[in-house]
Design an enzyme around this catalytic site. Sequence first.
Site, PDB file in Angstrom:
ATOM      1  N   ARG A 177      35.358  36.261  40.273  1.00 29.50           N
ATOM      2  CA  ARG A 177      35.112  34.893  40.737  1.00 29.50           C
ATOM      3  C   ARG A 177      35.509  33.861  39.685  1.00 29.50           C
ATOM      4  O   ARG A 177      35.826  32.728  40.023  1.00 29.50           O
ATOM      5  CB  ARG A 177      33.642  34.766  41.173  1.00 29.50           C
ATOM      6  CG  ARG A 177      32.660  34.979  40.077  1.00 29.50           C
ATOM      7  CD  ARG A 177      31.259  35.261  40.602  1.00 29.50           C
ATOM      8  NE  ARG A 177      31.135  36.620  41.132  1.00 29.50           N
ATOM      9  CZ  ARG A 177      30.045  37.094  41.718  1.00 29.50           C
ATOM     10  NH1 ARG A 177      28.991  36.316  41.891  1.00 29.50           N
ATOM     11  NH2 ARG A 177      30.002  38.331  42.159  1.00 29.50           N
ATOM     12  N   LYS A 181      30.878  48.745  32.799  1.00 30.03           N
ATOM     13  CA  LYS A 181      30.596  49.609  33.945  1.00 30.03           C
ATOM     14  C   LYS A 181      30.326  51.035  33.451  1.00 30.03           C
ATOM     15  O   LYS A 181      30.865  51.434  32.426  1.00 30.03           O
ATOM     16  CB  LYS A 181      31.833  49.674  34.862  1.00 30.03           C
ATOM     17  CG  LYS A 181      32.110  48.445  35.692  1.00 30.03           C
ATOM     18  CD  LYS A 181      33.326  48.684  36.586  1.00 30.03           C
ATOM     19  CE  LYS A 181      33.725  47.435  37.343  1.00 30.03           C
ATOM     20  NZ  LYS A 181      32.725  47.004  38.338  1.00 30.03           N
TER      21      LYS A 181
HETATM   22  N1  BES Z   1      36.045  44.682  40.729  1.00 30.17           N
HETATM   23  C1  BES Z   1      34.636  44.696  40.986  1.00 30.17           C
HETATM   24  C2  BES Z   1      34.323  44.917  42.477  1.00 30.17           C
HETATM   25  C3  BES Z   1      34.661  46.269  43.046  1.00 30.17           C
HETATM   26  C4  BES Z   1      33.704  47.267  43.040  1.00 30.17           C
HETATM   27  C5  BES Z   1      35.879  46.512  43.617  1.00 30.17           C
HETATM   28  C6  BES Z   1      33.990  48.506  43.599  1.00 30.17           C
HETATM   29  C7  BES Z   1      36.173  47.749  44.168  1.00 30.17           C
HETATM   30  C8  BES Z   1      35.226  48.748  44.156  1.00 30.17           C
HETATM   31  C9  BES Z   1      34.006  43.375  40.568  1.00 30.17           C
HETATM   32  O1  BES Z   1      34.613  42.739  39.502  1.00 30.17           O
HETATM   33  C10 BES Z   1      32.614  43.665  40.157  1.00 30.17           C
HETATM   34  O2  BES Z   1      32.441  44.362  39.199  1.00 30.17           O
HETATM   35  N2  BES Z   1      31.654  43.106  40.870  1.00 30.17           N
HETATM   36  C11 BES Z   1      30.273  43.310  40.581  1.00 30.17           C
HETATM   37  C12 BES Z   1      29.581  41.991  40.737  1.00 30.17           C
HETATM   38  C13 BES Z   1      28.153  41.985  40.235  1.00 30.17           C
HETATM   39  C14 BES Z   1      28.127  42.178  38.728  1.00 30.17           C
HETATM   40  C15 BES Z   1      27.501  40.672  40.617  1.00 30.17           C
HETATM   41  C16 BES Z   1      29.733  44.343  41.554  1.00 30.17           C
HETATM   42  O3  BES Z   1      30.126  44.319  42.717  1.00 30.17           O
HETATM   43  O4  BES Z   1      28.949  45.185  41.124  1.00 30.17           O
HETATM   44 MN    MN Z   2      33.911  43.433  37.619  1.00 25.77          MN
END
Ligand code: BES
Ligand code: MN
Length: 479
Positions: free
Chosen positions: A332, A258
């Site tokens: 997931r 990230k």
């Molecule tokens: N933990 C994150 C989701 C999240 C984002 C929670 C912002 C709280 C605040 C999750 O693991 C994630 O990174 N999801 C990705 C999925 C994508 C790569 C398909 C996302 O939402 O960007």
């Molecule tokens: Mn994530």
Amino acid sequence: MTSLNATSDIVSTIAADALILGYDGDVTSHDLLPEDVRTSIATAAATLEPSGKVGSVKVLPGTDVAATRIVLVGIGDGSEGDLREAAGAAARAVGKQPEAVVVALPASDDAAHSAVGEGVILGSYTFNEYKSDDAVAGYEGASWQVAGASEASIDRARIIAAAVAGTRDLVNTPPLDMFPAAVADVAVNYGEQLGVDVEVYDPQRLADEGFGGILAVGMGSSRLPRMVKLEWAPDDANAHVALVGKGITFDTGGISLKPPKGMETMKSDMSGAAAVLHIIMAAAQAKLPVKVTGWLCLAENMPSGTAQRPSDVIRIYGGRTVEVLNTDAEGRLVMADGLARAIEDNPDVVLDIATLTGAQGVALGTRTSAVMGCESVRNEVVDAAGQADELFWPMPLPAHLRESLDSKVADLKNIGEPAGGMLSAGLFLKEFVGETPWAHLDIARPAFNEGSAWGHNPSGATGASVRTMLRFLEARAGV
Ligand code: BES
Ligand code: MN
Ligand code: ZN
């Protein structure tokens, strides 16, 4: 120690740092205050132009009352939800480190008094574990007295507020100290205190039994993953509910790293697991006649020489294969393991709670959580949320999005069509629940308040979903 009690004394005679009174165009609490005192407070308050808008606060000196000051708070429409919010806002306005506070809001029944009790405890919540100033870190909280409440309503408020506050504490604790094995230790300690069976699956057992999702996500960290099974199983159980919680103690995204801004709040990625843990402990404290099995899927998602790579294929518990194309879609993967294992025990219903997608916030904003799954269970969650005054909104799982999860090399891939990313994540989880009635709660943004406090919600971890799920369990238990 923060304490919550009922009082039946005339509130104007109780010595305290503050007396909280309601305002709805007039000073409320007619039956809790002598009429002449109420009138004089109303006269003094008028110069400050108070508002009945829920949570609007004015502070007056405590003339005519034994308390040092009076906190007058708008109670909106006087509903349970508005009373909880008003109580929370008033609790935050009482001032720094009070010792004793009297709360006299116009609550008409047990449920409303519970809401007031929850509101003050949740609104006054602070997280000061990491402040080095002894005066701050050593503050033990106030004694809160709710006027006119029954013992039963206060007992209920104590249990609910402790579950929400405990969830917040776990999430707010920095990931340096709250890693998978540390969460497991917390669960073991709670379990011993409350008569809940707790079993910790270490990495060896996870490998032996084939929990390939949790292992793949957790193997990039030097602090290896765990799964925790919790069980509250009273003799008089009327139903069996399984709960699965996402417990990513920190989500860097892994090799699909990230950006720094996106990582700042990622200690909150264990909010689902923290909620499941505290929901079960509250069910045990309340002795709810419902069997609840909890599964905490705990891992730290780190990039390293041992981390999983985009294009790896992993095997989820039960044998299905997943092509990992984005290591940041890790939730997931751990949840698939948890769900696949949870349904093996044939619960009546399985619910999962996860900070699963950023797309949740795009669709519903920072305060409204999403619920997906079978229509009946989904509606049951929405109803429970309505009764608990939490914001949950039903979302669909459109079948046509499912094919975006097809993989060329494995049974599934872990990212689908980006438009509607919350829904394709839900469809991914659906693959692992078989025929068991199921709902998926995506609490990504509501779990962690990046802004300032409002109502009974502090900034930082909120404890989202805990009150809703306790209400859900009560309904399944038939109470
Ligand atoms: N933990 C994150 C989701 C999240 C984002 C929670 C912002 C709280 C605040 C999750 O693991 C994630 O990174 N999801 C990705 C999925 C994508 C790569 C398909 C996302 O939402 O960007
Ligand atoms: Mn994530
Ligand atoms: Zn995550």
